[in-house]
Design a protein around this motif. Structure first.
Motif, mmCIF file in Angstrom:
data_model
loop_
_atom_site.group_PDB
_atom_site.id
_atom_site.type_symbol
_atom_site.label_atom_id
_atom_site.label_comp_id
_atom_site.label_asym_id
_atom_site.label_seq_id
_atom_site.Cartn_x
_atom_site.Cartn_y
_atom_site.Cartn_z
ATOM 1 N N TYR A 181 41.666 42.780 37.507
ATOM 2 C CA TYR A 181 42.717 42.600 36.648
ATOM 3 C C TYR A 181 44.277 43.219 37.791
ATOM 4 O O TYR A 181 43.952 43.862 38.334
ATOM 5 C CB TYR A 181 42.826 42.364 35.639
ATOM 6 C CG TYR A 181 42.997 43.747 35.570
ATOM 7 C CD1 TYR A 181 44.277 44.549 34.409
ATOM 8 C CD2 TYR A 181 42.053 44.570 34.680
ATOM 9 C CE1 TYR A 181 44.439 45.659 34.497
ATOM 10 C CE2 TYR A 181 42.146 45.551 34.160
ATOM 11 C CZ TYR A 181 43.666 46.261 34.301
ATOM 12 O OH TYR A 181 43.805 47.454 33.697
ATOM 13 N N THR A 182 45.047 42.254 37.678
ATOM 14 C CA THR A 182 46.323 42.987 37.926
ATOM 15 C C THR A 182 47.395 43.066 36.647
ATOM 16 O O THR A 182 47.378 41.306 36.550
ATOM 17 C CB THR A 182 46.536 42.172 39.948
ATOM 18 O OG1 THR A 182 47.831 41.006 39.053
ATOM 19 C CG2 THR A 182 46.029 42.702 40.852
ATOM 20 N N CYS A 183 48.409 42.998 36.723
ATOM 21 C CA CYS A 183 49.207 43.126 35.411
ATOM 22 C C CYS A 183 50.818 43.709 35.955
ATOM 23 O O CYS A 183 51.200 44.669 36.471
ATOM 24 C CB CYS A 183 49.418 43.597 34.034
ATOM 25 S SG CYS A 183 50.664 43.425 32.823
ATOM 26 N N VAL A 225 46.526 38.194 35.622
ATOM 27 C CA VAL A 225 45.523 37.899 36.239
ATOM 28 C C VAL A 225 44.174 38.003 36.159
ATOM 29 O O VAL A 225 44.326 39.733 37.317
ATOM 30 C CB VAL A 225 46.411 37.047 37.761
ATOM 31 C CG1 VAL A 225 45.467 36.254 38.700
ATOM 32 C CG2 VAL A 225 48.151 37.059 37.390
ATOM 33 N N LEU A 226 43.561 37.882 36.059
ATOM 34 C CA LEU A 226 42.224 38.642 35.925
ATOM 35 C C LEU A 226 41.060 37.390 37.194
ATOM 36 O O LEU A 226 41.342 36.339 36.902
ATOM 37 C CB LEU A 226 41.763 37.651 34.127
ATOM 38 C CG LEU A 226 40.260 38.444 34.630
ATOM 39 C CD1 LEU A 226 40.042 39.729 34.309
ATOM 40 C CD2 LEU A 226 39.784 38.580 32.680
ATOM 41 N N PHE A 227 40.310 38.288 37.232
ATOM 42 C CA PHE A 227 39.547 37.639 38.216
ATOM 43 C C PHE A 227 38.162 38.331 39.172
ATOM 44 O O PHE A 227 37.466 39.220 37.450
ATOM 45 C CB PHE A 227 39.383 38.788 39.987
ATOM 46 C CG PHE A 227 41.152 37.933 39.993
ATOM 47 C CD1 PHE A 227 41.499 36.979 40.986
ATOM 48 C CD2 PHE A 227 42.655 39.030 40.307
ATOM 49 C CE1 PHE A 227 43.181 36.753 41.297
ATOM 50 C CE2 PHE A 227 43.869 38.351 39.992
ATOM 51 C CZ PHE A 227 43.800 37.526 40.883
ATOM 52 N N ASN A 279 37.426 42.100 44.697
ATOM 53 C CA ASN A 279 38.701 43.349 44.389
ATOM 54 C C ASN A 279 39.829 43.045 44.269
ATOM 55 O O ASN A 279 40.489 41.891 45.809
ATOM 56 C CB ASN A 279 38.948 44.679 44.952
ATOM 57 C CG ASN A 279 37.361 45.837 44.934
ATOM 58 O OD1 ASN A 279 37.710 46.453 43.643
ATOM 59 N ND2 ASN A 279 35.665 45.407 45.065
ATOM 60 N N VAL A 280 41.175 42.532 43.494
ATOM 61 C CA VAL A 280 42.306 42.201 43.534
ATOM 62 C C VAL A 280 43.406 43.195 43.485
ATOM 63 O O VAL A 280 43.375 43.888 42.317
ATOM 64 C CB VAL A 280 42.475 40.902 42.962
ATOM 65 C CG1 VAL A 280 44.231 39.967 42.941
ATOM 66 C CG2 VAL A 280 41.264 39.646 43.606
ATOM 67 N N VAL A 281 44.164 43.732 44.363
ATOM 68 C CA VAL A 281 45.164 44.013 43.636
ATOM 69 C C VAL A 281 46.514 43.499 43.595
ATOM 70 O O VAL A 281 47.181 42.520 44.400
ATOM 71 C CB VAL A 281 45.775 45.792 44.546
ATOM 72 C CG1 VAL A 281 44.161 46.247 44.079
ATOM 73 C CG2 VAL A 281 45.625 45.530 46.121
ATOM 74 N N ARG A 282 47.529 44.314 43.389
ATOM 75 C CA ARG A 282 49.228 43.313 43.637
ATOM 76 C C ARG A 282 49.939 44.687 44.596
ATOM 77 O O ARG A 282 49.874 46.072 44.656
ATOM 78 C CB ARG A 282 50.031 43.409 41.826
ATOM 79 C CG ARG A 282 51.351 43.229 42.861
ATOM 80 C CD ARG A 282 52.122 42.296 41.137
ATOM 81 N NE ARG A 282 53.097 42.542 41.500
ATOM 82 C CZ ARG A 282 54.123 41.161 41.575
ATOM 83 N NH1 ARG A 282 53.176 39.683 42.589
ATOM 84 N NH2 ARG A 282 55.334 41.185 41.679
ATOM 85 N N HIS A 283 49.936 43.938 45.549
ATOM 86 C CA HIS A 283 51.254 45.403 46.729
ATOM 87 C C HIS A 283 52.371 44.014 47.471
ATOM 88 O O HIS A 283 52.540 43.426 48.080
ATOM 89 C CB HIS A 283 50.551 44.904 47.890
ATOM 90 C CG HIS A 283 50.582 45.757 48.840
ATOM 91 N ND1 HIS A 283 51.031 47.731 48.299
ATOM 92 C CD2 HIS A 283 50.616 46.150 50.016
ATOM 93 C CE1 HIS A 283 51.815 48.689 49.394
ATOM 94 N NE2 HIS A 283 51.763 47.475 50.719
#
Length: 465
Positions: free
Chosen positions: A309-311, A324-326, A377-381
């Motif tokens: 997830y990312t927040c 956002v949940l994956f 895997n999901v990250v925010r960048h």
């Protein structure tokens, strides 16, 4: 230097004398003893721009740009330094820059030559070579005092959008894991990984660590995929018990019977998990009590494996966040070729009525979807979501680690960018991968099989100037 100062002052005094002679006999001229530069800015510069031709080939062109005027300069009167905090774009020609400046009480500025000690009038109509710091002397109108400055024009030496990967030493501890998830916890990268019988806990210092260390802590086999970080603490469900830790080495029990069986995500205010009935609950008191949340779709669509997830702040409103949940759902049709994505907008204010969890439901007409990848895997960048993963599952026919997928619209649509790719030498035969980010904006990738560890980021994420 003293031999150049006297003729410069004589020239300045003569100019002032001639100016005073042109005035009437009743005019008086006031001379001041103070000298200073009170404002400094650039007006234009040559910049080499990069573009693509109509045939798709890389090409360049030179532009005389006034955009450099938008980069403010700091004047440190105590240290006698003038510089720009935000560096000019890559490709700016430092040798031919036009600038503007103002002085105090008609003080007079001269710029020292790059080749000798000679000083010339600092003329704003002439282009100046700022390929190295320039010394400027400002003389008071009385000719009594002089104040010196060092003017530095900072220019980026690397492309803003280039993505640079760095390979860390291989980890024997990671190599033996069958699956794993990584978390950023108080300056440490924490990997929860299963060896098939138990979950082991590995850590590495994100700033200067070189190798992973096994903490000796063991949890149940599936705990690696049942954890979140909330308010600088790791929360994990271990054999039905909710535990918390600030360092991943010692754990405190929150409750032996939490309402949720699977932790999903965390915001700045709450932890989210799902029950055995596939209903999302949340806790605002560190997991002690749980409240049912609202959902717009059947909970059977919630992810069960490879959860990430990312927040982050939603838009410009500091009181709004989006989660956002994956993940993937193994029990769905084997013809399905997209990942499972849910989204929730959180309004952290006293007047919020709450928003429900929204299921992003792709159908046969949907384009630019996120593939259903193994080890997703999901990250925010850099204001975008980045999804990484292995081969496509079931109905998804995508090669292992073939692309990194990017989303700018909170997970609705996905593309790949030609400058964000897996690093050269990346072990695409790995069967387990975990990804997370650290506080220095690095993306970390950990692999089993060879135990490779990579960290990277877009260049501009590291710029301090």
């Amino acid at each position: 230097m003293r031999r150049f100062f006297r003729p410069f002052c004589l020239l300045f005094t003569a100019a002032m004398f001639m100016a005073s002679c042109l005035n009437s006999d009743n005019d008086t001229v006031t001379y001041y003893d103070d000298a200073a530069i009170t404002a400094f800015s650039l007006s234009n510069a040559k910049i080499t721009r990069h573009t693509k031709s109509s045939t798709g080939e890389d090409s360049t062109y030179i532009e005389i740009s006034s955009d450099v005027a938008n980069y403010p300069f700091v004047i440190d009167q105590i240290k006698g330094e003038i510089y720009n905090v935000d560096s000019l774009p890559l490709g700016t020609d430092p040798t031919k820059i036009l600038c503007n400046y103002s002085t105090k009480n008609n003080s007079y500025a001269g710029i020292k030559s790059l080749k000798s000690d000679s000083i010339a009038y600092f003329n704003t109509a002439d282009s100046i070579d700022f390929s190295s710091p320039r010394e400027v002397s400002v003389y008071s109108s009385s000719g009594v005092n002089v104040k010196k400055y060092k003017i530095t024009v900072n220019i980026h030496k690397e492309k803003a959008d280039s993505f640079v990967w760095k390979q860390m030493p291989d980890s024997r501890e990671l190599a033996s894991l069958k699956d794993m998830k990584a978390y950023n916890l108080n300056g440490e990268i924490v990997v929860l990984g299963t060896d098939g019988q138990k979950t082991r806990v590995l850590t590495i210092n994100a700033s200067n660590g070189r190798t992973f260390t096994d903490t000796g802590i063991t949890l149940e086999t599936n705990s690696y995929n049942n954890a979140v970080v909330f308010n600088n603490e790791l929360y994990v469900i271990d054999n039905g018990t909710l535990k918390t830790s600030k360092d991943a080495k010692s754990y405190d029990i929150v409750t032996d019977s939490p309402e949720v069986i699977q932790l999903l995500a965390a915001s700045s205010k709450a932890i989210y998990g799902k029950t055995a009935e596939n209903i999302i609950f949340y806790s605002t008191d560190k997991g002690k009590t749980w409240i049912e949340d609202t959902m717009d779709s059947d909970g059977k669509n919630l992810p069960t494996e490879d959860i990430s997830y990312t927040c982050y702040q939603y838009g410009k409103n500091k009181d709004e966040e989006t989660i956002v949940l994956f993940g993937i759902r193994p029990e769905i049709s084997t013809m399905d070729n997209t990942a499972t994505i849910w989204r929730k907008i959180i309004e952290n204010n006293d007047y919020s009525e709450g928003n429900e969890w929204t299921y992003i439901n792709y159908d046969s007409k949907s384009k630019k979807t996120l593939p259903r990848l193994e080890n997703l895997n999901v990250v925010r960048h850099n204001d975008m979501l980045m999804a990484l993963g292995g081969k496509g599952l079931d109905g998804c026919y995508v090669g292992a680690f073939s692309k990194i997928y990017i989303s700018y619209d909170h997970g609705y649509s996905w593309n790949s960018l030609d400058y964000i790719t897996y690093p050269y030498g990346f072990d695409k035969s790995a069967s387990a991968v975990s990804v997370c980010t650290d506080s220095d904006n690095y993306i970390w990738i950990m692999l089993n099989h060879t135990g490779q560890v990579w960290k990277g980021r877009i260049n501009k994420m590291s710029w301090n100037r």
